[in-house]
Enzyme design. Structure first.
Site, PDB file in Angstrom:
ATOM      1  N   GLN A  89       0.810  -1.218   0.000  1.00 48.70           N
ATOM      2  CA  GLN A  89       0.000   0.000   0.000  1.00 48.70           C
ATOM      3  C   GLN A  89       0.841   1.265   0.000  1.00 48.70           C
ATOM      4  OE1 GLN A  89      -1.650  -1.087   4.062  1.00 48.70           O
ATOM      5  NE2 GLN A  89      -1.600   1.131   4.334  1.00 48.70           N
TER       6      GLN A  89
ATOM      7  N   CYS B  59      -5.234   0.596   3.508  1.00 52.37           N
ATOM      8  CA  CYS B  59      -5.323  -0.811   3.890  1.00 52.37           C
ATOM      9  C   CYS B  59      -6.699  -1.394   3.583  1.00 52.37           C
ATOM     10  CB  CYS B  59      -5.024  -0.954   5.378  1.00 52.37           C
ATOM     11  SG  CYS B  59      -6.119   0.035   6.417  1.00 52.37           S
TER      12      CYS B  59
ATOM     13  N   ASN C 139      -1.135  -9.324   4.774  1.00 56.20           N
ATOM     14  CA  ASN C 139      -1.004  -7.882   4.977  1.00 56.20           C
ATOM     15  C   ASN C 139      -0.728  -7.209   3.628  1.00 56.20           C
ATOM     16  OD1 ASN C 139      -0.846  -5.436   6.283  1.00 56.20           O
ATOM     17  ND2 ASN C 139       0.926  -5.953   7.546  1.00 56.20           N
TER      18      ASN C 139
ATOM     19  N   HIS D 180      -6.486  -1.190  11.348  1.00 55.23           N
ATOM     20  CA  HIS D 180      -5.875  -1.712  10.127  1.00 55.23           C
ATOM     21  C   HIS D 180      -6.774  -2.777   9.499  1.00 55.23           C
ATOM     22  CE1 HIS D 180      -2.722  -2.418   7.321  1.00 55.23           C
ATOM     23  NE2 HIS D 180      -2.267  -3.545   7.836  1.00 55.23           N
TER      24      HIS D 180
END
Ligand SMILES: *[C@@H]1O[C@H](CO)[C@@H](O)[C@H](O)[C@H]1NC(C)=O
Ligand SMILES: *[C@@H]1O[C@H](CO)[C@@H](O)[C@H](O)[C@H]1NC(C)=O
Length: 325
Positions: free
Chosen positions: A132, A138, A292, A272
């Site tokens: 990102q 996110c 992630n 997140h």
């Protein structure tokens, strides 16, 4: 005073206020800067180095404690090494959970067979880890991850989807681009627009590409009841699921390997958005497999194993959802 003398005096003044640096770390610092392509102005360099040294110390301390059996995971220096934890929290996260509004509730099927481990990566549901960058997007990466999985389930084709499309266009649904958003608003946007672009046709960091909305679709989304058992059923029966977590801690910033468990982690204050792609067990400790969006150099090739069935650790089940395709 002669101008050059004045300048010298000024520089001395700054130099004497500069932090005390550990010269035996010079070589490592140059290496780290080169690896991560870091360039600083003369004044910034001093305090960035200071932040980096403090992070190095905390990493060494944590890993020493790990060797003494005090932690179930290790941390490591990475590209966030020159960021204070405050800066990191501001720049990297961007889940606006205070905005959460309830969608349809997912009803876990009563008699579904729930395996003891699941890894959707092995079934072709999951695209490679993305990055990102320094943008609070996110939520967009979490949403594309879940939609990529559901589209694969429906069509048998894995197509990487466009986060930039979501970042640029889902303001009407309540998202705020790099300043944050929610996965559910992203799913709503895809429905409202009748589709979402592919990564290829609308790449990240290329705002304003021509929209065709031709790579994926959804007709809404389900929220998963906020319990780990329900999340487990959703993951087992549906595919990768979007979740919100508390990722605000130093230990998360520098996570390297092992099962993440930080007693300071909150189950309510989520900041997140990530993607649960499965779950499993290592020597009696169960964990969620979490994708992630910080590139492959963070964590386990971009993934983290997060403690499972330990009182909704880091709020992993607090805000789970997935799109209906
Ligand atoms: C400087 O760094 C080295 C290597 O990490 C460490 O062993 C040493 O204790 C540090 N010195 C100070 C004064 O912190
Ligand atoms: C998505 O769904 C809408 C509404 O059913 C439809 O008009 C549109 O063509 C679909 N788009 C894609 C890419 O399938």
């Amino acid at each position: 005073m002669h101008p050059s003398l004045f300048l010298a005096a000024l520089c001395l003044g700054i130099a004497s206020a500069a932090p005390q640096l550990n010269q035996s770390l010079d070589e490592q610092w140059y290496q780290w800067k080169a690896t991560h392509g870091k360039l600083y102005g003369v004044y910034e360099e001093g305090w960035r180095r200071d932040v980096w040294e403090k992070n190095m110390k905390m990493i060494e301390q944590h890993n020493w404690e790990h060797s003494q059996g005090k932690h179930s995971f290790r941390v490591a220096m990475n590209g966030f090494g020159d960021m204070t934890n405050e800066e990191f929290k501001q720049k990297m996260n961007g889940l606006q959970m205070q905005k959460h509004k309830k969608g349809k509730m997912f009803q876990p099927p009563l008699f579904a067979e729930i395996p003891s481990s699941v890894d959707w990566r092995k079934k072709g549901y999951v695209t490679p880890v993305k990055n990102q960058g320094q943008c609070g997007s996110c939520w967009a990466f979490s949403a594309t991850g879940a939609l990529e999985g559901q589209m694969f389930r429906k069509t048998g084709k894995l197509v990487s989807l466009s986060e930039q499309n979501l970042v640029d266009c889902s303001q009407p649904e309540g998202n705020e681009g790099c300043n944050g958003g929610l996965m559910d608003y992203a799913f709503q946007y895809v429905k409202d627009n009748g589709g979402l672009d592919s990564e290829e046709s609308y790449p990240y960091h290329t705002p304003g590409s021509k929209l065709s909305y031709s790579a994926a679709n959804d007709t809404g989304f389900f929220d998963v009841p906020p319990r780990e058992k329900a999340l487990m059923v959703a993951v087992a029966t549906k595919g990768p699921i979007s979740v919100g977590i508390d990722a605000s801690h130093f230990t998360f910033q520098f996570y390297h390997e092992g099962i993440y468990y930080d007693p300071d982690c909150s189950s309510e204050d989520l900041d997140h958005g990530v993607l649960v792609t499965g779950y499993g067990t290592d020597v009696g400790q169960s964990y969620w497999i979490v994708k992630n969006s910080w590139g492959k150099n963070w964590g386990i090739d971009g993934y983290i194993k997060m403690a499972k069935d330990r009182k909704n650790h880091c709020g992993i089940a607090t805000m789970a959802s997935f799109p209906i395709v």
